[in-house]
Design a protein around this motif. Structure first.
Motif, PDB file in Angstrom:
ATOM      1  N   LEU A  70       0.824  -1.215   0.000  1.00 20.85           N
ATOM      2  CA  LEU A  70       0.000   0.000   0.000  1.00 20.85           C
ATOM      3  C   LEU A  70       0.854   1.259   0.000  1.00 20.85           C
ATOM      4  O   LEU A  70       0.518   2.251  -0.661  1.00 20.85           O
ATOM      5  N   ASP A  71       1.966   1.234   0.722  1.00 19.08           N
ATOM      6  CA  ASP A  71       2.878   2.387   0.727  1.00 19.08           C
ATOM      7  C   ASP A  71       3.476   2.620  -0.650  1.00 19.08           C
ATOM      8  O   ASP A  71       3.606   3.770  -1.106  1.00 19.08           O
ATOM      9  N   VAL A  72       3.825   1.541  -1.345  1.00 17.30           N
ATOM     10  CA  VAL A  72       4.388   1.681  -2.689  1.00 17.30           C
ATOM     11  C   VAL A  72       3.319   2.203  -3.647  1.00 17.30           C
ATOM     12  O   VAL A  72       3.605   3.034  -4.524  1.00 17.30           O
ATOM     13  N   LEU A  73       2.083   1.743  -3.477  1.00 16.66           N
ATOM     14  CA  LEU A  73       1.000   2.275  -4.310  1.00 16.66           C
ATOM     15  C   LEU A  73       0.801   3.765  -4.062  1.00 16.66           C
ATOM     16  O   LEU A  73       0.541   4.532  -5.008  1.00 16.66           O
ATOM     17  N   ASP A  74       0.917   4.216  -2.824  1.00 17.35           N
ATOM     18  CA  ASP A  74       0.826   5.654  -2.525  1.00 17.35           C
ATOM     19  C   ASP A  74       1.970   6.426  -3.180  1.00 17.35           C
ATOM     20  O   ASP A  74       1.759   7.523  -3.722  1.00 17.35           O
ATOM     21  N   ASP A  75       3.167   5.848  -3.127  1.00 19.66           N
ATOM     22  CA  ASP A  75       4.309   6.503  -3.776  1.00 19.66           C
ATOM     23  C   ASP A  75       4.096   6.599  -5.286  1.00 19.66           C
ATOM     24  O   ASP A  75       4.445   7.613  -5.908  1.00 19.66           O
ATOM     25  N   LEU A  76       3.521   5.539  -5.863  1.00 16.20           N
ATOM     26  CA  LEU A  76       3.223   5.546  -7.296  1.00 16.20           C
ATOM     27  C   LEU A  76       2.209   6.637  -7.625  1.00 16.20           C
ATOM     28  O   LEU A  76       2.362   7.377  -8.609  1.00 16.20           O
ATOM     29  N   LYS A  77       1.191   6.764  -6.794  1.00 18.04           N
ATOM     30  CA  LYS A  77       0.173   7.793  -7.000  1.00 18.04           C
ATOM     31  C   LYS A  77       0.797   9.180  -6.953  1.00 18.04           C
ATOM     32  O   LYS A  77       0.520  10.033  -7.809  1.00 18.04           O
ATOM     33  N   MET A  78       1.656   9.411  -5.961  1.00 15.99           N
ATOM     34  CA  MET A  78       2.296  10.722  -5.822  1.00 15.99           C
ATOM     35  C   MET A  78       3.212  11.020  -7.009  1.00 15.99           C
ATOM     36  O   MET A  78       3.255  12.155  -7.509  1.00 15.99           O
ATOM     37  N   SER A  79       3.938  10.014  -7.472  1.00 17.46           N
ATOM     38  CA  SER A  79       4.832  10.246  -8.611  1.00 17.46           C
ATOM     39  C   SER A  79       4.039  10.451  -9.900  1.00 17.46           C
ATOM     40  O   SER A  79       4.455  11.236 -10.762  1.00 17.46           O
ATOM     41  N   LEU A  80       2.879   9.788 -10.051  1.00 20.84           N
ATOM     42  CA  LEU A  80       2.035  10.019 -11.230  1.00 20.84           C
ATOM     43  C   LEU A  80       1.420  11.412 -11.205  1.00 20.84           C
ATOM     44  O   LEU A  80       1.313  12.082 -12.235  1.00 20.84           O
ATOM     45  N   LEU A  81       1.006  11.853 -10.014  1.00 20.57           N
ATOM     46  CA  LEU A  81       0.424  13.187  -9.891  1.00 20.57           C
ATOM     47  C   LEU A  81       1.458  14.283 -10.136  1.00 20.57           C
ATOM     48  O   LEU A  81       1.132  15.349 -10.662  1.00 20.57           O
ATOM     49  N   ASP A 101       9.336   7.316 -11.810  1.00 22.90           N
ATOM     50  CA  ASP A 101      10.702   6.793 -11.917  1.00 22.90           C
ATOM     51  C   ASP A 101      10.703   5.272 -11.869  1.00 22.90           C
ATOM     52  O   ASP A 101       9.756   4.624 -11.419  1.00 22.90           O
ATOM     53  N   ALA A 102      11.789   4.699 -12.341  1.00 21.14           N
ATOM     54  CA  ALA A 102      11.913   3.245 -12.457  1.00 21.14           C
ATOM     55  C   ALA A 102      12.010   2.573 -11.089  1.00 21.14           C
ATOM     56  O   ALA A 102      11.594   1.419 -10.933  1.00 21.14           O
ATOM     57  N   SER A 103      12.534   3.280 -10.085  1.00 21.09           N
ATOM     58  CA  SER A 103      12.679   2.655  -8.768  1.00 21.09           C
ATOM     59  C   SER A 103      11.311   2.372  -8.134  1.00 21.09           C
ATOM     60  O   SER A 103      11.139   1.351  -7.461  1.00 21.09           O
ATOM     61  N   THR A 104      10.341   3.225  -8.376  1.00 21.80           N
ATOM     62  CA  THR A 104       8.996   2.989  -7.841  1.00 21.80           C
ATOM     63  C   THR A 104       8.377   1.783  -8.510  1.00 21.80           C
ATOM     64  O   THR A 104       7.728   0.963  -7.852  1.00 21.80           O
ATOM     65  N   VAL A 105       8.565   1.649  -9.804  1.00 18.86           N
ATOM     66  CA  VAL A 105       8.027   0.494 -10.536  1.00 18.86           C
ATOM     67  C   VAL A 105       8.712  -0.787 -10.060  1.00 18.86           C
ATOM     68  O   VAL A 105       8.055  -1.821  -9.889  1.00 18.86           O
TER      69      VAL A 105
END
Length: 137
Positions: free
Chosen positions: A76-87, A92-96
């Motif tokens: 869930l934390d990684v999904l939140d980070d993905l959301k923030m980076s998309l917004l 970045d590749a590290s989040t993926v």
């Protein structure tokens, strides 16, 4: 230091009032019985190294559940980070990569049907986000 006087000790002089014991010494009674001797054997182990390793691999159900909850929170934390980076527009590749690792970690079950259902939903969401990013597992 030498001490002279009535209580001085002298070496090599036997005491004059000491009694001598009889000349008979200690002896064991003579028996004709023979005792049976057995070869010494090593103590038996419970199960050896294999049993110890097997016991270390046994998981406590509460420990397994705790690990599963932790893996779900990480996902869930990684999904939140993905959301923030998309917004922010900077994916970045590290989040993926972290998302891919979180998806792999969610495959293990917890033993609790309710928790497994929640983890399956989180895993589905992670897989969808990976598919959107073009990084299927």
């Amino acid at each position: 230091m030498r001490i002279y006087g009535p209580s001085a000790t002298t070496f090599g002089t036997p005491a004059s009032n000491a009694r001598k014991t009889s000349s008979t010494g200690f002896s064991l009674p003579e028996t004709t019985e023979t005792t049976e001797t057995r070869a010494a054997s090593a103590p038996k182990t419970v199960g050896g190294i294999d049993a110890l390793l097997a016991l270390q691999g046994v998981e406590d159900p509460t420990e397994r559940r705790r690990r599963s909850v932790k893996r779900g929170r990480v996902a869930l934390d990684v999904l939140d980070d993905l959301k923030m980076s998309l917004l922010s527009g900077a994916l970045d590749a590290s989040t993926v990569n972290r998302l891919r690792t979180a998806a792999a970690d969610l495959k293990d079950g917890s033993g609790d049907p309710g928790l497994d259902a929640v983890l399956a939903e989180i895993e589905l969401r992670v897989e969808v986000e990976l598919a959107k990013a073009g990084q299927t597992t």
